[in-house]
Design a protein around this motif. Structure first.
Motif, PDB file in Angstrom:
ATOM      1  N   GLN A 164       3.912  -4.421 -31.051  1.00 22.93           N
ATOM      2  CA  GLN A 164       2.448  -3.840 -30.293  1.00 22.93           C
ATOM      3  C   GLN A 164       1.458  -3.926 -31.540  1.00 22.93           C
ATOM      4  OE1 GLN A 164       2.036  -2.087 -27.457  1.00 22.93           O
ATOM      5  NE2 GLN A 164       4.212  -2.987 -26.875  1.00 22.93           N
ATOM      6  N   ASP A 165       0.819  -5.209 -31.326  1.00 22.75           N
ATOM      7  CA  ASP A 165      -0.004  -5.291 -32.748  1.00 22.75           C
ATOM      8  C   ASP A 165      -1.520  -5.031 -32.204  1.00 22.75           C
ATOM      9  OD1 ASP A 165      -0.353  -7.334 -30.713  1.00 22.75           O
ATOM     10  OD2 ASP A 165      -0.055  -8.868 -32.079  1.00 22.75           O
ATOM     11  N   GLY A 166      -1.838  -4.619 -30.948  1.00 23.53           N
ATOM     12  CA  GLY A 166      -3.209  -4.382 -30.672  1.00 23.53           C
ATOM     13  C   GLY A 166      -3.272  -2.601 -30.678  1.00 23.53           C
TER      14      GLY A 166
ATOM     15  N   VAL B  62      -9.866   0.912 -31.071  1.00 18.78           N
ATOM     16  CA  VAL B  62     -10.197   0.019 -32.041  1.00 18.78           C
ATOM     17  C   VAL B  62     -11.602   0.668 -32.814  1.00 18.78           C
ATOM     18  CG1 VAL B  62     -11.496  -2.273 -32.269  1.00 18.78           C
ATOM     19  CG2 VAL B  62      -9.879  -2.050 -30.663  1.00 18.78           C
TER      20      VAL B  62
ATOM     21  N   THR C 181     -15.846  -9.574 -34.422  1.00 19.27           N
ATOM     22  CA  THR C 181     -14.653  -9.085 -33.867  1.00 19.27           C
ATOM     23  C   THR C 181     -14.192  -8.074 -35.004  1.00 19.27           C
ATOM     24  OG1 THR C 181     -13.876 -10.579 -35.820  1.00 19.27           O
ATOM     25  CG2 THR C 181     -14.016 -11.393 -33.446  1.00 19.27           C
TER      26      THR C 181
ATOM     27  N   ILE D 165      -7.426  -7.296 -37.695  1.00 19.48           N
ATOM     28  CA  ILE D 165      -5.994  -6.227 -37.648  1.00 19.48           C
ATOM     29  C   ILE D 165      -5.290  -7.055 -38.844  1.00 19.48           C
ATOM     30  CG2 ILE D 165      -4.376  -5.497 -36.346  1.00 19.48           C
ATOM     31  CD1 ILE D 165      -7.264  -4.587 -35.540  1.00 19.48           C
TER      32      ILE D 165
ATOM     33  N   HIS E  83      -4.997 -10.981 -37.387  1.00 21.41           N
ATOM     34  CA  HIS E  83      -5.430 -11.298 -36.102  1.00 21.41           C
ATOM     35  C   HIS E  83      -6.856 -10.611 -35.863  1.00 21.41           C
ATOM     36  CE1 HIS E  83      -4.252  -8.298 -33.117  1.00 21.41           C
ATOM     37  NE2 HIS E  83      -3.505  -8.016 -34.201  1.00 21.41           N
TER      38      HIS E  83
ATOM     39  N   ILE F  15      -9.605  -9.604 -33.051  1.00 21.87           N
ATOM     40  CA  ILE F  15     -10.084  -9.216 -31.790  1.00 21.87           C
ATOM     41  C   ILE F  15     -11.156  -8.754 -31.349  1.00 21.87           C
ATOM     42  CG2 ILE F  15      -7.344  -8.420 -31.474  1.00 21.87           C
ATOM     43  CD1 ILE F  15      -8.386  -5.517 -31.650  1.00 21.87           C
TER      44      ILE F  15
ATOM     45  N   ASN G  50      -8.594  -9.719 -23.946  1.00 24.86           N
ATOM     46  CA  ASN G  50      -7.194  -9.414 -23.791  1.00 24.86           C
ATOM     47  C   ASN G  50      -6.320 -10.796 -24.405  1.00 24.86           C
ATOM     48  OD1 ASN G  50      -6.932  -6.915 -22.634  1.00 24.86           O
ATOM     49  ND2 ASN G  50      -6.693  -7.922 -20.610  1.00 24.86           N
TER      50      ASN G  50
ATOM     51  N   SER H  28      -5.886 -12.370 -28.882  1.00 20.36           N
ATOM     52  CA  SER H  28      -6.636 -12.449 -30.073  1.00 20.36           C
ATOM     53  C   SER H  28      -7.167 -13.929 -30.063  1.00 20.36           C
ATOM     54  CB  SER H  28      -5.230 -12.740 -31.127  1.00 20.36           C
ATOM     55  OG  SER H  28      -4.752 -11.480 -31.368  1.00 20.36           O
TER      56      SER H  28
ATOM     57  N   SER I  96      -5.257 -15.697 -34.943  1.00 17.56           N
ATOM     58  CA  SER I  96      -4.537 -15.080 -35.620  1.00 17.56           C
ATOM     59  C   SER I  96      -3.468 -15.828 -36.773  1.00 17.56           C
ATOM     60  CB  SER I  96      -2.899 -14.584 -34.471  1.00 17.56           C
ATOM     61  OG  SER I  96      -2.378 -15.792 -34.132  1.00 17.56           O
TER      62      SER I  96
END
Length: 123
Positions: A13-15, A19, A61, A64, A80, A82, A87, A89, A92
């Motif tokens: 779960q990297d998102g 945000v 952007t 992350i 990465h 975003i 939906n 990246s 990255s």
């Protein structure tokens, strides 16, 4: 999710759920490769807002950043970029370091070169 011969349960779960600059979270998962299970994690954060120029255009952007250590002591980093509402990246960077020498043993960069996002409407 299967990637390069490894199975990840659950998916990394990297998102972020929200945000916003400064948001932090941890993603824990099990990686299985050749019958060997390995517990792993990433500590992630929304680090900055940046303008990113790519072959497909220029974007505002969120960057992350994530860092991880596996059971063998290998350090991994993930960065990465975003855009909320896209939906994927846009770019990255993944790196892995040897635990003894601290030398980089793996590095990969992925960039979006073209994109066409469709708008869906209800019938």
């Amino acid at each position: 999710i299967e990637w390069q011969g490894s199975v990840f349960e659950p998916r990394l779960q990297d998102g972020p759920a929200v945000v916003q600059l400064g948001v932090r979270w941890a993603s824990r998962f099990v990686r299985t490769r050749d019958g060997t299970r390995q517990d792993a994690y990433y500590d992630l954060r929304v680090a900055a807002r940046e303008r990113l120029a790519l072959p497909c255009g220029e974007f505002e952007t969120f960057r992350i950043e994530g860092e991880s250590f596996d059971q063998r002591g290998r350090r991994r980093t993930l960065v990465h970029w975003i855009v909320p509402g896209v939906n994927y990246s846009l770019r990255s960077d993944s790196t892995m370091y040897d635990p003894r020498s601290l030398r980089m043993t793996y590095a990969e960069r992925r960039e979006m070169v073209s994109c066409r996002q469709m708008r869906w409407s209800q019938a």
